[in-house]
Design a protein around this motif. Structure first.
Motif, PDB file in Angstrom:
ATOM      1  N   TRP A  11      13.370  19.243  17.906  1.00  0.00           N
ATOM      2  CA  TRP A  11      14.699  19.607  18.202  1.00  0.00           C
ATOM      3  C   TRP A  11      15.782  18.596  17.973  1.00  0.00           C
ATOM      4  O   TRP A  11      16.969  18.752  17.210  1.00  0.00           O
ATOM      5  N   LEU A  12      15.602  17.519  18.549  1.00  0.00           N
ATOM      6  CA  LEU A  12      16.671  16.284  18.439  1.00  0.00           C
ATOM      7  C   LEU A  12      16.734  15.527  17.046  1.00  0.00           C
ATOM      8  O   LEU A  12      17.940  15.295  16.436  1.00  0.00           O
ATOM      9  N   PHE A  13      15.572  15.557  16.588  1.00  0.00           N
ATOM     10  CA  PHE A  13      15.712  15.068  15.027  1.00  0.00           C
ATOM     11  C   PHE A  13      16.429  15.900  14.204  1.00  0.00           C
ATOM     12  O   PHE A  13      17.193  15.774  13.012  1.00  0.00           O
ATOM     13  N   LYS A  14      16.135  17.271  14.332  1.00  0.00           N
ATOM     14  CA  LYS A  14      16.780  18.216  13.502  1.00  0.00           C
ATOM     15  C   LYS A  14      18.079  18.291  13.638  1.00  0.00           C
ATOM     16  O   LYS A  14      19.020  18.379  12.681  1.00  0.00           O
ATOM     17  N   LEU A  15      18.614  18.168  14.676  1.00  0.00           N
ATOM     18  CA  LEU A  15      20.017  18.055  15.201  1.00  0.00           C
ATOM     19  C   LEU A  15      20.704  17.031  14.292  1.00  0.00           C
ATOM     20  O   LEU A  15      21.856  16.871  13.908  1.00  0.00           O
ATOM     21  N   ALA A  16      20.198  15.787  14.536  1.00  0.00           N
ATOM     22  CA  ALA A  16      20.278  14.162  13.863  1.00  0.00           C
ATOM     23  C   ALA A  16      20.171  14.394  12.517  1.00  0.00           C
ATOM     24  O   ALA A  16      20.513  13.486  11.688  1.00  0.00           O
ATOM     25  N   ASP A  59       0.841  -1.157   0.047  1.00  0.00           N
ATOM     26  CA  ASP A  59      -0.032  -0.058   0.102  1.00  0.00           C
ATOM     27  C   ASP A  59       0.935   1.357  -0.184  1.00  0.00           C
ATOM     28  O   ASP A  59       1.922   1.488   0.717  1.00  0.00           O
ATOM     29  N   GLN A  60       0.640   2.186  -0.705  1.00  0.00           N
ATOM     30  CA  GLN A  60       1.387   3.520  -1.060  1.00  0.00           C
ATOM     31  C   GLN A  60       0.869   4.484  -0.625  1.00  0.00           C
ATOM     32  O   GLN A  60       1.176   5.753  -0.855  1.00  0.00           O
ATOM     33  N   ARG A  61      -0.453   4.539  -0.049  1.00  0.00           N
ATOM     34  CA  ARG A  61      -1.207   5.854   0.605  1.00  0.00           C
ATOM     35  C   ARG A  61      -0.351   6.506   1.484  1.00  0.00           C
ATOM     36  O   ARG A  61       0.383   5.864   2.458  1.00  0.00           O
ATOM     37  N   ARG A  62      -0.493   7.605   1.677  1.00  0.00           N
ATOM     38  CA  ARG A  62       0.116   8.529   2.798  1.00  0.00           C
ATOM     39  C   ARG A  62      -0.910   9.425   3.259  1.00  0.00           C
ATOM     40  O   ARG A  62      -1.996   9.800   2.801  1.00  0.00           O
ATOM     41  N   THR A  63      -0.670   9.796   4.310  1.00  0.00           N
ATOM     42  CA  THR A  63      -1.560  10.996   5.207  1.00  0.00           C
ATOM     43  C   THR A  63      -0.624  11.835   5.614  1.00  0.00           C
ATOM     44  O   THR A  63       0.458  11.930   5.767  1.00  0.00           O
ATOM     45  N   THR A  64      -1.156  12.914   5.882  1.00  0.00           N
ATOM     46  CA  THR A  64      -0.637  14.356   6.347  1.00  0.00           C
ATOM     47  C   THR A  64      -0.832  14.316   7.923  1.00  0.00           C
ATOM     48  O   THR A  64      -2.185  14.359   8.230  1.00  0.00           O
ATOM     49  N   VAL A  65      -0.124  14.184   8.760  1.00  0.00           N
ATOM     50  CA  VAL A  65      -0.325  14.624  10.213  1.00  0.00           C
ATOM     51  C   VAL A  65      -0.149  15.729  10.779  1.00  0.00           C
ATOM     52  O   VAL A  65       1.128  16.206  10.750  1.00  0.00           O
ATOM     53  N   SER A  66      -1.166  16.408  11.334  1.00  0.00           N
ATOM     54  CA  SER A  66      -1.026  17.779  11.761  1.00  0.00           C
ATOM     55  C   SER A  66      -0.429  17.887  13.189  1.00  0.00           C
ATOM     56  O   SER A  66       0.272  18.849  13.585  1.00  0.00           O
ATOM     57  N   LYS A  67      -0.743  16.917  13.818  1.00  0.00           N
ATOM     58  CA  LYS A  67      -0.170  17.000  15.477  1.00  0.00           C
ATOM     59  C   LYS A  67       1.392  16.839  15.248  1.00  0.00           C
ATOM     60  O   LYS A  67       1.955  16.122  14.769  1.00  0.00           O
ATOM     61  N   ARG A  68       2.095  17.872  16.069  1.00  0.00           N
ATOM     62  CA  ARG A  68       3.316  18.048  16.248  1.00  0.00           C
ATOM     63  C   ARG A  68       3.955  17.268  17.160  1.00  0.00           C
ATOM     64  O   ARG A  68       3.263  17.020  18.295  1.00  0.00           O
ATOM     65  N   LEU A  69       5.187  16.682  16.950  1.00  0.00           N
ATOM     66  CA  LEU A  69       5.901  16.097  18.176  1.00  0.00           C
ATOM     67  C   LEU A  69       6.310  17.044  19.290  1.00  0.00           C
ATOM     68  O   LEU A  69       6.117  18.371  18.819  1.00  0.00           O
ATOM     69  N   SER A  70       6.651  16.771  20.273  1.00  0.00           N
ATOM     70  CA  SER A  70       7.331  17.825  21.361  1.00  0.00           C
ATOM     71  C   SER A  70       8.399  18.476  20.890  1.00  0.00           C
ATOM     72  O   SER A  70       9.091  17.996  20.176  1.00  0.00           O
ATOM     73  N   ARG A  71       8.558  19.572  21.460  1.00  0.00           N
ATOM     74  CA  ARG A  71       9.680  20.461  20.989  1.00  0.00           C
ATOM     75  C   ARG A  71      11.232  19.908  21.137  1.00  0.00           C
ATOM     76  O   ARG A  71      11.998  20.095  20.256  1.00  0.00           O
ATOM     77  N   LYS A  72      10.964  18.887  22.055  1.00  0.00           N
ATOM     78  CA  LYS A  72      12.378  18.445  22.550  1.00  0.00           C
ATOM     79  C   LYS A  72      12.705  17.098  21.328  1.00  0.00           C
ATOM     80  O   LYS A  72      13.673  17.444  20.875  1.00  0.00           O
ATOM     81  N   TRP A  73      11.786  16.619  20.839  1.00  0.00           N
ATOM     82  CA  TRP A  73      12.022  15.511  19.827  1.00  0.00           C
ATOM     83  C   TRP A  73      12.096  16.247  18.402  1.00  0.00           C
ATOM     84  O   TRP A  73      13.001  15.678  17.680  1.00  0.00           O
TER      85      TRP A  73
END
Length: 518
Positions: A119-124, A103-117
Motif C-alpha cells: 500500500w505504501l509503495f503504491k501510494l508513493a 550481469d543482466q539476468r532477472r528473476t520473478t519473485v512470487s512471494k509478496r510483500l506485506s499489505r502495508k508495504w
C-alpha cells in the motif's frame, strides 16, 4: 621511507600500486583480467578465486619490479568494482561464481510483500521500482534458481568483503563499498533496521552479512597465509577504503559540493560529495562517499567508455592494425580520427543508452544515433560517441544542481577515458567549464591510499591528507565557438531525444522482447 599499498580491482584489470605519503605513485603492477564469462545470454560471472589469484600475481609482480621492500609497507587498502556479489561458506570459500555488476539476468519473485508495504509503495508511486529491485537482486535469483547454494550460504559478500576475509580472516567490509541489491540503508549508512521492507524483499538474515566499518577504520591484520600470497609481512594493517567510484572521487579531491567528479570508466558517472543525504532522482539512493559519513550524488551512464571499446571492436580494425605497426595505443589514433571531425559531428547526435536504465532513462531505453548523411564516416560516429557521453553527463550535472541548489563550477575527470585529450576537450566544450585531469590516472587507488594514510595516523584528518596527497594535472579550457554550437545542439536536440523516442523504444521492446521488461 614508508609506503602504502593499494589494491584496485576493476572490471578489466587488477592493480597493485605503491604510494608514498605525498600521494605519488612509486610503482604499479597490472594484471589484465578476463572481465567475465557468460553461460547464458546476459549473464556475467567470474570465479572468485580467479580474482584472489590475480591479486596475488599483481603483488608478487610488484616486488619484482621495484626497489621498495615489503618491509617498508605500513598498511594496505582495497578498492573494488561495485555491486559484484559472492556467496561463501563458513570458511570464506565461494559456493558459486561471482555475479558481476554487468550481469543482466532477472528473476520473478512470487512471494509478496506485506499489505502495508504494498500500500505504501503504491501510494508513493514506487511499486515498479521495488519490483525492479527484487527482480535484479542476485540473492533472489540464487534462492530461486539454486536453492542448494542458498541453503549453504554463510555470508553474502561484495568482492571487497571477499578480499578482506581472505586478507584478515574477518567478515568485515567498508560502509562505502556497499552499493548493491542488499538490505542496506543508504541514508543511515548501515544495514537496514529490522522493520525495513528490504528484509521482506530479499531472502537474507542479518547474520549473513558482514560487519561494516567506516573508511579509514581498521579491518584487521594481515594473516600469515595471505601475507605469503601477496608478499608482505604478516600483521600489516588492512584499512577500510571504499568502492572504486567513491575512491576516484576522493582521489580527485572532489569533496566539495561545487566540484564535480566525472569518471570516464566502463561506466561513466558524474558525482558530487554532500554532507547530507540527497536523492538526485527520487527513490534512487545517494551512495556512501569515501569521506566518512558523507554521500555522493551520482548520475550514471551504464555503458560509458565501454562504448569506446565497443567502437574499437566493431569499427576500429584499421586503427588497431596501424597501432600495432607503430607501437602506439589504438586510442591515440582514435584521437587523431576525431581531430579531423568538426565539433557537432556535422549533425550526428548520439544518445548513449546502449544498456537500459532504471528510471531516468527507464527500462525501455535504447541507444540512438540520428542525423546521418552521406558525409558521415567512422570518425563522425566516434566523435558523436564522445559528444553523446558528454551531453549525458552534462544533463546529470543539471540534475544534481537542481537538487542541491549549488552550481557546479569545477570539473575533474578520472578513469581510463580521461587520458584522451580529445575526450577532455569535448567535455570542456560541452560543459562550458575548465576541466581538470588529476596528476595521476590512478585516482581510485589514490583514494584507497588516502583512506589508508588517515587510518594509520599519517594525517590527522582527511582534509590534511587530501591537501598533501592530491594534485591536479592538465586543465582543458572550453573553446567559446564550440561551446555555443554545443549549447544549441544540447538544448534543441539532445535534451528532446529521449522523450521523443521513448514511445518508439517501448514499441520496439513489445515487438522484439528486447530489452526485457520487468
Amino acid at each position: 621511507m614508508s609506503y602504502l599499498l593499494s589494491i584496485d580491482s576493476g572490471t578489466q584489470s587488477i592493480r597493485a600500486i605503491l604510494f608514498d605519503a605525498q600521494g605519488q605513485v612509486q610503482s604499479i603492477s597490472r594484471i589484465e583480467l578476463d572481465p567475465y564469462y557468460s553461460l547464458q545470454p546476459g549473464w556475467a560471472e567470474q570465479d572468485a578465486d580467479y580474482y584472489w589469484q590475480a591479486l596475488g600475481q599483481a603483488c608478487q609482480q610488484l616486488w619484482q619490479q621495484t626497489s621498495i621492500t615489503p618491509e617498508q609497507i605500513k598498511g594496505l587498502s582495497v578498492t573494488t568494482q561495485r555491486g559484484s556479489l559472492v556467496h561463501v561458506d563458513q570458511t570464506g570459500q565461494a559456493l558459486r561464481p561471482v555475479m558481476l555488476w554487468l550481469d543482466q539476468r532477472r528473476t520473478t519473485v512470487s512471494k509478496r510483500l506485506s499489505r502495508k508495504w504494498r500500500w505504501l509503495f503504491k501510494l508513493a508511486g514506487a511499486t515498479t521500482l521495488v519490483d525492479y529491485f527484487r527482480s535484479q537482486a542476485e540473492v533472489n535469483w540464487v534462492a530461486i534458481e539454486q536453492p542448494e547454494i542458498h541453503a549453504q550460504t554463510h555470508k553474502v559478500l561484495l568482492l571487497s568483503g571477499y578480499f578482506h576475509y581472505h586478507l584478515t580472516g574477518r567478515f568485515t567490509d567498508s560502509v562505502a563499498s556497499c552499493v548493491a541489491y542488499l538490505p542496506f540503508d543508504y541514508k543511515k549508512q548501515g544495514w537496514a533496521s529490522a522493520n525495513d521492507w528490504k528484509w521482506q524483499a530479499l531472502p537474507l538474515r542479518p547474520e549473513q552479512l558482514p560487519e561494516l566499518v567506516q573508511p579509514a577504520e581498521l579491518i584487521g591484520a594481515l594473516l600469515p597465509a595471505a601475507a605469503a600470497h601477496i608478499g608482505l609481512p604478516a600483521g600489516v594493517p588492512v584499512i577500510a577504503a571504499a568502492a572504486d567510484k567513491a575512491c576516484e572521487i576522493l582521489g580527485s579531491n572532489a569533496v566539495e559540493p561545487h566540484v564535480a567528479s566525472l569518471s570516464y570508466g566502463t561506466t561513466a558517472t558524474i558525482n558530487t560529495t554532500q554532507a547530507r543525504y540527497l536523492e538526485v532522482t527520487r527513490l534512487l539512493p545517494a551512495y556512501p562517499a569515501a569521506l566518512p559519513r558523507h554521500f555522493t550524488t551520482e548520475v550514471m551512464i551504464y555503458r560509458g567508455f565501454w562504448m569506446v571499446s565497443w567502437f574499437k571492436r566493431e569499427f576500429g580494425l584499421q586503427e588497431a592494425l596501424r597501432a600495432e605497426q607503430l607501437g602506439v595505443s589504438v586510442e591515440s589514433l582514435f584521437d587523431e580520427l576525431v581531430q579531423r571531425i568538426p565539433a557537432g559531428s556535422m549533425g550526428l547526435m548520439l544518445q548513449p543508452y546502449w544498456t537500459p536504465g532504471v528510471k531516468e532513462p527507464g527500462a525501455e531505453a535504447k541507444g540512438a544515433i540520428i542525423g546521418f548523411g552521406d558525409v558521415h564516416t567512422r570518425g563522425h560516429i566516434y566523435r558523436a560517441i564522445l559528444e553523446g557521453l558528454a551531453y549525458g553527463l552534462r544533463q546529470g550535472k543539471e540534475q544534481i544542481e537542481a537538487k542541491t541548489k549549488v552550481p557546479i563550477t569545477e570539473v575533474r575527470v578520472s578513469g581510463g577515458g580521461s587520458q584522451s585529450d580529445m575526450a577532455m576537450q569535448i567535455t570542456a566544450d560541452v560543459f562550458g567549464l575548465p576541466v581538470q585531469r588529476p596528476a595521476t590516472i590512478e585516482t581510485s587507488g589514490l583514494g584507497a591510499a588516502i583512506c589508508c594514510a588517515v587510518g594509520l595516523g599519517w594525517y590527522n584528518s582527511f582534509s590534511a591528507a587530501l591537501a598533501a596527497m592530491t594534485q591536479t594535472g592538465q586543465t582543458f579550457y572550453p573553446n567559446a565557438e564550440n561551446h555555443q554550437l554545443y549549447q544549441r545542439l544540447y538544448h534543441q536536440v539532445y535534451k528532446k531525444m529521449y522523450r521523443r523516442l521513448q514511445p518508439l523504444y517501448r514499441s520496439i521492446a513489445k515487438v522484439t522482447g528486447y530489452p526485457q521488461q520487468y
